[in-house]
Design a protein around this motif. Structure first.
Motif, PDB file in Angstrom:
ATOM      1  N   SER A  54       9.662  40.011 120.245  1.00 19.70           N
ATOM      2  CA  SER A  54       9.271  38.616 120.015  1.00 19.70           C
ATOM      3  C   SER A  54       7.767  38.443 119.897  1.00 19.70           C
ATOM      4  O   SER A  54       7.292  37.385 119.485  1.00 19.70           O
ATOM      5  N   GLY A  55       7.005  39.474 120.281  1.00 21.48           N
ATOM      6  CA  GLY A  55       5.555  39.365 120.256  1.00 21.48           C
ATOM      7  C   GLY A  55       4.971  38.830 121.549  1.00 21.48           C
ATOM      8  O   GLY A  55       3.751  38.662 121.655  1.00 21.48           O
ATOM      9  N   LYS A  56       5.818  38.561 122.519  1.00 16.41           N
ATOM     10  CA  LYS A  56       5.319  38.073 123.811  1.00 16.41           C
ATOM     11  C   LYS A  56       4.370  39.083 124.442  1.00 16.41           C
ATOM     12  O   LYS A  56       3.341  38.711 125.015  1.00 16.41           O
ATOM     13  N   VAL A  57       4.717  40.347 124.347  1.00 15.59           N
ATOM     14  CA  VAL A  57       3.808  41.412 124.790  1.00 15.59           C
ATOM     15  C   VAL A  57       2.821  41.675 123.664  1.00 15.59           C
ATOM     16  O   VAL A  57       3.221  42.072 122.563  1.00 15.59           O
ATOM     17  N   PRO A  58       1.520  41.438 123.881  1.00 17.86           N
ATOM     18  CA  PRO A  58       0.527  41.583 122.806  1.00 17.86           C
ATOM     19  C   PRO A  58       0.160  43.046 122.560  1.00 17.86           C
ATOM     20  O   PRO A  58      -0.874  43.529 123.013  1.00 17.86           O
ATOM     21  N   VAL A  59       1.031  43.737 121.844  1.00 15.95           N
ATOM     22  CA  VAL A  59       0.889  45.182 121.672  1.00 15.95           C
ATOM     23  C   VAL A  59      -0.475  45.556 121.089  1.00 15.95           C
ATOM     24  O   VAL A  59      -1.177  46.435 121.610  1.00 15.95           O
ATOM     25  N   GLU A  60      -0.890  44.891 120.027  1.00 17.79           N
ATOM     26  CA  GLU A  60      -2.158  45.251 119.383  1.00 17.79           C
ATOM     27  C   GLU A  60      -3.345  44.981 120.294  1.00 17.79           C
ATOM     28  O   GLU A  60      -4.285  45.791 120.365  1.00 17.79           O
ATOM     29  N   ASP A  61      -3.331  43.858 120.997  1.00 12.79           N
ATOM     30  CA  ASP A  61      -4.433  43.546 121.928  1.00 12.79           C
ATOM     31  C   ASP A  61      -4.506  44.579 123.042  1.00 12.79           C
ATOM     32  O   ASP A  61      -5.594  45.016 123.440  1.00 12.79           O
ATOM     33  N   LEU A  62      -3.347  44.964 123.559  1.00 11.51           N
ATOM     34  CA  LEU A  62      -3.326  45.965 124.615  1.00 11.51           C
ATOM     35  C   LEU A  62      -3.841  47.310 124.107  1.00 11.51           C
ATOM     36  O   LEU A  62      -4.589  48.007 124.800  1.00 11.51           O
ATOM     37  N   HIS A  63      -3.477  47.658 122.894  1.00  9.97           N
ATOM     38  CA  HIS A  63      -3.977  48.896 122.306  1.00  9.97           C
ATOM     39  C   HIS A  63      -5.493  48.869 122.152  1.00  9.97           C
ATOM     40  O   HIS A  63      -6.167  49.867 122.408  1.00  9.97           O
ATOM     41  N   ARG A  64      -6.011  47.732 121.731  1.00 10.44           N
ATOM     42  CA  ARG A  64      -7.470  47.625 121.584  1.00 10.44           C
ATOM     43  C   ARG A  64      -8.184  47.823 122.923  1.00 10.44           C
ATOM     44  O   ARG A  64      -9.315  48.289 122.963  1.00 10.44           O
ATOM     45  N   GLY A  65      -7.499  47.455 123.999  1.00  5.51           N
ATOM     46  CA  GLY A  65      -8.068  47.651 125.322  1.00  5.51           C
ATOM     47  C   GLY A  65      -7.818  49.036 125.891  1.00  5.51           C
ATOM     48  O   GLY A  65      -8.217  49.321 127.022  1.00  5.51           O
ATOM     49  N   GLY A  66      -7.158  49.882 125.120  1.00  2.49           N
ATOM     50  CA  GLY A  66      -6.892  51.246 125.564  1.00  2.49           C
ATOM     51  C   GLY A  66      -5.634  51.399 126.394  1.00  2.49           C
ATOM     52  O   GLY A  66      -5.447  52.425 127.068  1.00  2.49           O
ATOM     53  N   HIS A  67      -4.734  50.401 126.362  1.00  2.00           N
ATOM     54  CA  HIS A  67      -3.540  50.414 127.197  1.00  2.00           C
ATOM     55  C   HIS A  67      -2.284  50.704 126.374  1.00  2.00           C
ATOM     56  O   HIS A  67      -2.094  50.125 125.307  1.00  2.00           O
ATOM     57  N   LYS A  68      -1.447  51.564 126.889  1.00  2.00           N
ATOM     58  CA  LYS A  68      -0.183  51.868 126.235  1.00  2.00           C
ATOM     59  C   LYS A  68       0.849  50.777 126.518  1.00  2.00           C
ATOM     60  O   LYS A  68       0.760  50.061 127.505  1.00  2.00           O
ATOM     61  N   VAL A  69       1.851  50.713 125.635  1.00  2.00           N
ATOM     62  CA  VAL A  69       2.994  49.827 125.833  1.00  2.00           C
ATOM     63  C   VAL A  69       4.260  50.667 125.710  1.00  2.00           C
ATOM     64  O   VAL A  69       4.490  51.317 124.687  1.00  2.00           O
ATOM     65  N   ILE A  70       5.052  50.662 126.774  1.00  2.00           N
ATOM     66  CA  ILE A  70       6.294  51.431 126.826  1.00  2.00           C
ATOM     67  C   ILE A  70       7.465  50.457 126.876  1.00  2.00           C
ATOM     68  O   ILE A  70       7.433  49.473 127.620  1.00  2.00           O
ATOM     69  N   GLY A  71       8.497  50.710 126.106  1.00  3.35           N
ATOM     70  CA  GLY A  71       9.665  49.838 126.094  1.00  3.35           C
ATOM     71  C   GLY A  71      10.842  50.429 126.845  1.00  3.35           C
ATOM     72  O   GLY A  71      10.810  51.564 127.302  1.00  3.35           O
ATOM     73  N   GLY A  72      11.931  49.657 126.971  1.00  2.25           N
ATOM     74  CA  GLY A  72      13.156  50.115 127.603  1.00  2.25           C
ATOM     75  C   GLY A  72      14.069  48.913 127.874  1.00  2.25           C
ATOM     76  O   GLY A  72      13.582  47.805 128.006  1.00  2.25           O
ATOM     77  N   ILE A  73      15.342  49.045 127.953  1.00  3.77           N
ATOM     78  CA  ILE A  73      16.126  50.270 127.845  1.00  3.77           C
ATOM     79  C   ILE A  73      17.293  49.956 126.903  1.00  3.77           C
ATOM     80  O   ILE A  73      18.094  49.077 127.201  1.00  3.77           O
ATOM     81  N   SER A  74      17.366  50.641 125.765  1.00  2.00           N
ATOM     82  CA  SER A  74      18.449  50.439 124.810  1.00  2.00           C
ATOM     83  C   SER A  74      18.850  51.788 124.234  1.00  2.00           C
ATOM     84  O   SER A  74      18.023  52.707 124.144  1.00  2.00           O
ATOM     85  N   ASP A  75      20.112  51.884 123.863  1.00  2.00           N
ATOM     86  CA  ASP A  75      20.597  53.089 123.196  1.00  2.00           C
ATOM     87  C   ASP A  75      21.141  52.767 121.809  1.00  2.00           C
ATOM     88  O   ASP A  75      21.765  53.614 121.176  1.00  2.00           O
ATOM     89  N   ASP A  76      20.912  51.527 121.356  1.00  2.00           N
ATOM     90  CA  ASP A  76      21.402  51.102 120.056  1.00  2.00           C
ATOM     91  C   ASP A  76      20.444  51.577 118.961  1.00  2.00           C
ATOM     92  O   ASP A  76      19.266  51.177 118.948  1.00  2.00           O
ATOM     93  N   PRO A  77      20.889  52.419 118.035  1.00  2.00           N
ATOM     94  CA  PRO A  77      19.990  52.983 117.027  1.00  2.00           C
ATOM     95  C   PRO A  77      19.246  51.934 116.215  1.00  2.00           C
ATOM     96  O   PRO A  77      18.041  52.079 115.950  1.00  2.00           O
ATOM     97  N   GLU A  78      19.931  50.870 115.793  1.00  2.40           N
ATOM     98  CA  GLU A  78      19.284  49.841 114.988  1.00  2.40           C
ATOM     99  C   GLU A  78      18.155  49.164 115.752  1.00  2.40           C
ATOM    100  O   GLU A  78      17.060  48.954 115.215  1.00  2.40           O
ATOM    101  N   GLN A  79      18.402  48.834 117.000  1.00  2.00           N
ATOM    102  CA  GLN A  79      17.358  48.205 117.809  1.00  2.00           C
ATOM    103  C   GLN A  79      16.222  49.183 118.090  1.00  2.00           C
ATOM    104  O   GLN A  79      15.042  48.798 118.093  1.00  2.00           O
ATOM    105  N   LEU A  80      16.551  50.438 118.291  1.00  2.00           N
ATOM    106  CA  LEU A  80      15.516  51.441 118.530  1.00  2.00           C
ATOM    107  C   LEU A  80      14.598  51.589 117.316  1.00  2.00           C
ATOM    108  O   LEU A  80      13.381  51.746 117.463  1.00  2.00           O
ATOM    109  N   HIS A  81      15.158  51.539 116.132  1.00  2.00           N
ATOM    110  CA  HIS A  81      14.321  51.576 114.920  1.00  2.00           C
ATOM    111  C   HIS A  81      13.337  50.400 114.925  1.00  2.00           C
ATOM    112  O   HIS A  81      12.145  50.576 114.634  1.00  2.00           O
ATOM    113  N   ASP A  82      13.823  49.205 115.247  1.00  2.00           N
ATOM    114  CA  ASP A  82      12.958  48.022 115.278  1.00  2.00           C
ATOM    115  C   ASP A  82      11.851  48.168 116.326  1.00  2.00           C
ATOM    116  O   ASP A  82      10.696  47.808 116.083  1.00  2.00           O
TER     117      ASP A  82
END
Length: 372
Positions: A54-82
């Motif tokens: 949804s973009g609630k987690v600001p992935v790009e902003d966190l990356h610019r600050g040097g912070h990783k973003v880790i997701g979890g937990i799904s085993d659905d291939p279609e969702q994993l691609h997204d």
């Protein structure tokens, strides 16, 4: 922190801490703590699928600050691609085999060298060793994760009565997953609490080889030859005996030597598996929650923790990482930010991962300043 102070902070939180992005605030506070102790490691955010997509987690902003973003937990291939396409750095999954297949397909579709590098560096984390394939948080589950070539073995830790870091998810050993070594009945009325037993008592009395999670779980020990050999070496009752963090570190080294120069050296994948044992990382969760949480009507209520205090978790886990010389391959994660603050202050060279997928925990802890 005493209850009256918590109540006061909870009541005035919006005025005290404002409405700026909670994820960035957490990371900036963590960075301040580690920097104050001379370390340059960056904390990370680990959140759920919806918050990332949804973009609630600001992935790009966190990356610019040097912070990783880790997701979890799904085993659905279609969702994993997204999720992979959302730009995250890694993913915690019960089925690392499915995630690895998704990544291979994404790499084949990548249009730039930069994107291929990102995907090849993607952190595949085997949740509890990959509980969709083996009984969770056991030697065979971690062996299977190593066999698959995951980047990281994710696991939970509790603290025993003799202050040893034990690998297990719950506060007690559930009869749905465990049984007694001596064959006596062990049912839902039995709560074998980690906090009340020594590490030796736990290992002498329990075997956790049941497969309640899914039809894809297998507990046949013939699938886990390294676990069998290691259990024999460590004098464990069974390859599915509960283990300590120290034993996990020894096991991974044993796995590497098993394929480098031991019985597995003639295996067709021996070279790759030995290398895997020598490089795999560890995502180690302290399994506890704050002493107080808001109820449905907004009032603070004491939680029913039957675990050690945050300080005990940190003192059981982090020295084990150091004495096994695994500080370059380990990070500590938690839903309870008190333990992460202690890690940042006492062991600032260890990366911390803030688990933020529980909205109630996240809101409460940040609004009363637990992670700030």
């Amino acid at each position: 922190m005493r209850t009256p102070l918590l109540l006061l902070l909870w009541a005035f939180a919006p005025h005290l801490f404002g409405q700026t992005n909670v994820y960035m605030n957490l990371m900036q506070a963590a960075q301040t703590r580690t920097s104050a102790h001379g370390a340059s490691v960056h904390a990370a955010i680990s959140d759920g699928n919806d918050a990332i997509l949804s973009g609630k987690v600001p992935v790009e902003d966190l990356h610019r600050g040097g912070h990783k973003v880790i997701g979890g937990i799904s085993d659905d291939p279609e969702q994993l691609h997204d999720l992979v396409r959302a730009g995250i750095d890694g993913y915690i999954t019960d089925r690392p085999d499915i995630l690895i297949d998704v990544l291979q397909k994404e790499i084949s579709l990548a249009k730039t060298a930069e994107e291929k590098r990102r995907l090849k560096d993607f952190d595949v984390e085997a949740h509890r060793g990959g509980r969709g394939l083996r009984p969770e948080n056991t030697l065979p589950s971690f062996e299977n994760g190593l066999d698959l070539g995951v980047t990281t073995l994710e696991m939970d830790t509790g603290v025993s009565a003799d202050n040893v870091a034990i690998v297990w998810h719950d506060e007690y050993f559930d009869s749905k997953m465990c049984r007694r070594v001596d064959g006596r009945p062990y049912d839902a009325n039995d709560h074998f609490w980690i906090r009340d037993k020594s590490a030796a008592e736990i290992q002498q009395q329990l075997i956790c080889d049941k497969t309640p999670f899914s039809t894809t779980q297998q507990s046949d020990v013939s699938l886990s030859p390294v676990s069998v050999a290691f259990a024999r070496k460590e004098h464990l009752a069974n390859p599915y005996s509960p283990v300590t963090i120290d034993q996990i570190f020894r096991f991974v080294r044993f796995y590497a030597s098993y394929y480098r120069s031991g019985p597995g050296r003639e295996d067709r994948l021996a070279k790759e598996r030995a290398a895997e044992g020598e490089r795999v990382r560890f995502d180690l969760e302290t399994k506890l929650i704050p002493d107080f949480l808001p109820s449905e009507d907004g009032k603070l209520e004491r939680t029913k923790n039957h675990t050690a205090e945050p300080k005990a978790f940190v003192q059981a886990l982090c020295p084990a990482i150091l004495r096994n010389h695994m500080q370059e391959r380990s990070e500590v994660q938690s839903f309870d930010f008190r333990t992460l603050k202690l890690v940042e202050e006492q062991f600032p060279f260890l990366p911390t991962y803030y688990l933020t997928s529980n909205p109630k925990l996240l809101q409460f802890q940040t609004e009363v300043g637990m992670g700030l």
